[in-house]
Design an enzyme around this catalytic site. Structure first.
Site, PDB file in Angstrom:
ATOM      1  N   CYS A 133      -0.598   4.069   2.057  1.00  0.00           N
ATOM      2  CA  CYS A 133      -0.416   3.949   3.511  1.00  0.00           C
ATOM      3  C   CYS A 133       1.025   4.260   3.918  1.00  0.00           C
ATOM      4  O   CYS A 133       1.257   4.897   4.935  1.00  0.00           O
ATOM      5  CB  CYS A 133      -0.690   2.527   3.991  1.00  0.00           C
ATOM      6  SG  CYS A 133      -2.052   1.709   3.207  1.00  0.00           S
ATOM      7  N   ASP A 134       1.989   3.754   3.149  1.00  0.00           N
ATOM      8  CA  ASP A 134       3.367   3.712   3.650  1.00  0.00           C
ATOM      9  C   ASP A 134       4.359   4.598   2.900  1.00  0.00           C
ATOM     10  O   ASP A 134       5.503   4.735   3.338  1.00  0.00           O
ATOM     11  CB  ASP A 134       3.876   2.256   3.610  1.00  0.00           C
ATOM     12  CG  ASP A 134       3.043   1.365   4.531  1.00  0.00           C
ATOM     13  OD1 ASP A 134       2.639   1.843   5.600  1.00  0.00           O
ATOM     14  OD2 ASP A 134       2.803   0.204   4.167  1.00  0.00           O
TER      15      ASP A 134
ATOM     16  N   CYS B  11       0.822  -1.208   0.000  1.00  0.00           N
ATOM     17  CA  CYS B  11       0.000   0.000   0.000  1.00  0.00           C
ATOM     18  C   CYS B  11       0.856   1.259   0.000  1.00  0.00           C
ATOM     19  O   CYS B  11       1.350   1.684   1.050  1.00  0.00           O
ATOM     20  CB  CYS B  11      -0.937  -0.021   1.204  1.00  0.00           C
ATOM     21  SG  CYS B  11      -2.005   1.418   1.277  1.00  0.00           S
TER      22      CYS B  11
END
Ligand code: NAP
Length: 311
Positions: free
Chosen positions: A136-137, A133
């Site tokens: 997300c990261d 992701c």
């Protein structure tokens, strides 16, 4: 006999629960392996309408659950192992925990899970420089080189997105031609920070003394050579698998990729009383808001089905 059993607790599942709860159907929700679904693995969600300041993914899911419970939803924390249509028209739902329920309707909202490469020890590396992701990261890897694996729209979108943070983005693809749509491919390849690594497969994640990724060992399928590419994080973007293994033997129609097939413009599956909603049926949009919208549709379809049974 339950009116409606909703399998899954992502955006689709909770929205179906809010709607069927408000219709006084007292839905039973069975949580699944990852309560809250994919949004629980994200940080800030900035594109869910109604939150101009953004909202954290886990908080959004918790609030959806509270809203569903406010309208009479009951939650069972378990995994569904099997569903089967019965001769009397009801649907049998069995769980790993050993419970058995019967329901007039079932809404399958089990979502999809990101694919990984299947390398030894890979799942232990998730969170240590391996992720699926970028949203997300990505922000955790500023000014360092990273790699994206894959050649589809997801890989191109993630590679382009990651150029906001990373010093360089290697786009590692097993062929010489991207599968992505032309516009997404062109955008990624035009970015000076993106460097394609063609005809290449990741053989191994190489780690530092702390066990975090420091490089990938890449095998060139044309030259046969192996080489090290120094990166701090690997974003695996090779698609998703719908969570439909438990439907084996149920008779529910799946497409060639394993997604539940919906009947035309409704959320009906091919079996009366069984509906689906969200990413388990959608490999195109895969957004929180589209899953929520589809959960609403499934709830309305299930309500109508029950009303017709009663009528
Ligand atoms: P995808 O289109 O299935 O692409 C997967 C990519 O990963 C392919 O390039 C494939 O290589 C590669 N791959 C698969 N297994 C692999 C393995 N074991 N090792 C190495 N590479 C592997 O998946 P996606 O990119 O997630 O897209 C899924 C759907 O969502 C598509 O319909 C896409 O259009 C849509 N989508 C749309 C957007 C958007 O419009 N904003 C964004 C993301 C996704 P090969 O090419 O060699 O098969």
């Amino acid at each position: 006999m339950e009116n409606v059993i909703i399998i899954g607790t992502g955006c689709a599942g909770w929205t179906a629960a809010i709607y069927t709860g408000r219709a006084n159907l007292k839905p039973l929700v069975i949580s699944g392996e990852q309560p809250g679904g994919q949004l629980t693995t994200t940080t800030e969600v900035e594109n869910f309408p109604g939150f101009p300041e953004g909202v954290m993914g886990p908080e959004l899911m918790m609030r959806m659950q509270q809203q569903a419970e406010k309208f009479g939803t009951r939650v069972e924390y378990d995994l569904v192992s099997r569903i089967a249509k019965q001769e009397d028209g009801s649907i049998l739902v069995k769980t790993n925990g050993g419970t058995e329920h019967r329901a007039h309707t079932v809404i399958i909202a089990t979502g999809a899970s990101p694919r990984y490469l299947g390398l030894p020890g890979e799942m232990g590396m998730v969170g240590r420089g391996v992720t699926s992701c970028a949203t997300c990261d990505g922000a955790f890897y500023p000014d360092v080189p990273v790699a994206v694996i894959g050649g589809g729209d997801s890989a191109c979108e993630e590679a382009t997105f990651l150029t906001r943070f990373a010093s360089k983005v290697y786009l590692v693809h097993r062929r010489e031609e991207l599968r992505a749509s032309k516009i997404m491919a062109d955008r990624a390849l035009a970015n000076p920070k993106v460097e394609p690594v063609w005809n290449s497969e990741v053989k191994e994640y190489l780690t530092d003394e702390q066990g975090d990724v420091r490089a990938i060992l890449v095998h060139n399928r044309v030259t046969g050579e192996d080489s090290e590419v120094a990166v701090k994080c690997v974003f695996v973007a090779i698609g998703h698998d719908p969570n439909t293994a438990f439907l084996a033997g149920s008779g529910v129609s799946l497409d060639e990729d394993g997604y539940v097939v919906q009947d035309g413009h409704s959320t009906h599956s091919n079996i009366a009383g069984i509906f689906s909603a969200g990413d388990v049926s959608d490999h195109v949009y895969r957004q929180a808001i589209t899953a929520a919208g589809n959960g609403c549709q499934a709830a309305l379809d299930a309500e109508r089905y029950i009303a017709a049974l009663e009528g």
